[in-house]
Motif scaffolding. Sequence first.
Motif, PDB file in Angstrom:
ATOM      1  N   VAL A  23       0.865  -1.174   0.000  1.00 22.53           N
ATOM      2  CA  VAL A  23       0.000   0.000   0.000  1.00 22.53           C
ATOM      3  C   VAL A  23       0.903   1.226   0.000  1.00 22.53           C
ATOM      4  CG1 VAL A  23      -1.794   1.237   1.266  1.00 22.53           C
ATOM      5  CG2 VAL A  23      -1.758  -1.252   1.280  1.00 22.53           C
ATOM      6  N   TYR A  37      -0.822   7.000   5.957  1.00 17.69           N
ATOM      7  CA  TYR A  37      -2.077   7.264   5.254  1.00 17.69           C
ATOM      8  C   TYR A  37      -1.931   6.872   3.800  1.00 17.69           C
ATOM      9  CZ  TYR A  37      -3.175  10.060   9.326  1.00 17.69           C
ATOM     10  OH  TYR A  37      -3.410  10.461  10.609  1.00 17.69           O
ATOM     11  N   ASN A  38      -2.926   6.165   3.276  1.00 16.49           N
ATOM     12  CA  ASN A  38      -2.959   5.790   1.874  1.00 16.49           C
ATOM     13  C   ASN A  38      -3.310   7.025   1.059  1.00 16.49           C
ATOM     14  OD1 ASN A  38      -3.376   4.679  -0.656  1.00 16.49           O
ATOM     15  ND2 ASN A  38      -4.608   2.987   0.099  1.00 16.49           N
ATOM     16  N   HIS A  40      -4.674   7.140  -2.015  1.00 14.22           N
ATOM     17  CA  HIS A  40      -5.872   7.007  -2.820  1.00 14.22           C
ATOM     18  C   HIS A  40      -7.114   6.651  -2.013  1.00 14.22           C
ATOM     19  CE1 HIS A  40      -3.298   7.452  -6.255  1.00 14.22           C
ATOM     20  NE2 HIS A  40      -2.544   6.436  -5.845  1.00 14.22           N
ATOM     21  N   ASN A  41      -6.954   5.945  -0.932  1.00 14.09           N
ATOM     22  CA  ASN A  41      -8.074   5.535  -0.098  1.00 14.09           C
ATOM     23  C   ASN A  41      -7.823   6.052   1.316  1.00 14.09           C
ATOM     24  OD1 ASN A  41     -10.213   4.305   1.134  1.00 14.09           O
ATOM     25  ND2 ASN A  41      -9.523   2.213   0.765  1.00 14.09           N
ATOM     26  N   SER A  43      -9.529   5.994   3.943  1.00  9.03           N
ATOM     27  CA  SER A  43      -9.948   5.148   5.058  1.00  9.03           C
ATOM     28  C   SER A  43      -8.943   4.031   5.337  1.00  9.03           C
ATOM     29  CB  SER A  43     -11.324   4.551   4.776  1.00  9.03           C
ATOM     30  OG  SER A  43     -11.253   3.696   3.658  1.00  9.03           O
ATOM     31  N   ASP A  44      -7.916   3.914   4.518  1.00  8.05           N
ATOM     32  CA  ASP A  44      -6.872   2.899   4.694  1.00  8.05           C
ATOM     33  C   ASP A  44      -5.672   3.568   5.361  1.00  8.05           C
ATOM     34  OD1 ASP A  44      -5.560   0.518   4.561  1.00  8.05           O
ATOM     35  OD2 ASP A  44      -5.036   0.691   2.444  1.00  8.05           O
ATOM     36  N   TYR A  45      -5.595   3.468   6.677  1.00  7.16           N
ATOM     37  CA  TYR A  45      -4.549   4.146   7.434  1.00  7.16           C
ATOM     38  C   TYR A  45      -4.187   3.318   8.661  1.00  7.16           C
ATOM     39  CZ  TYR A  45      -8.156   5.433  10.778  1.00  7.16           C
ATOM     40  OH  TYR A  45      -9.154   5.377  11.716  1.00  7.16           O
TER      41      TYR A  45
END
Length: 120
Positions: A23, A37-38, A40-41, A43-45
């Motif tokens: 990621v 923190y991602n 592009h997304n 909520s992916d952290y």
Amino acid sequence: MVESQNTKVDLTAEATWFRAVAVYGKAMVGDKSFEFYNEHNLSDYVQIPWNEVTYVVADVHFKGHYIPRFEIRTRTSGTFIFTTKNNKKTLRAIRKYVPADHMRQALSLWQNLKRRFLSK
């Protein structure tokens, strides 16, 4: 959107978090936690508070000239493997918040083989 736990940020760098799939995002080293923190997304952290970190283990090659990745081991959440654009700079920033006796160097290939054969 996710709120940062940090009040002061020491370092921000492009990073990769190695899970089942790599990621890509940004890593932040701050006064209260290590955060990823991602890009592009959102909520992916992951946010890892410093009081949760037990060890930081770095793979070191060529007498410290090359550090391909580092691993953050926590009390409850397990291990997280990261790499940044400049791992040495990131580890120096982490060193401010993690005690020196909790910063470790990973075993080399020879040390792993020696440990496996001598343990039997």
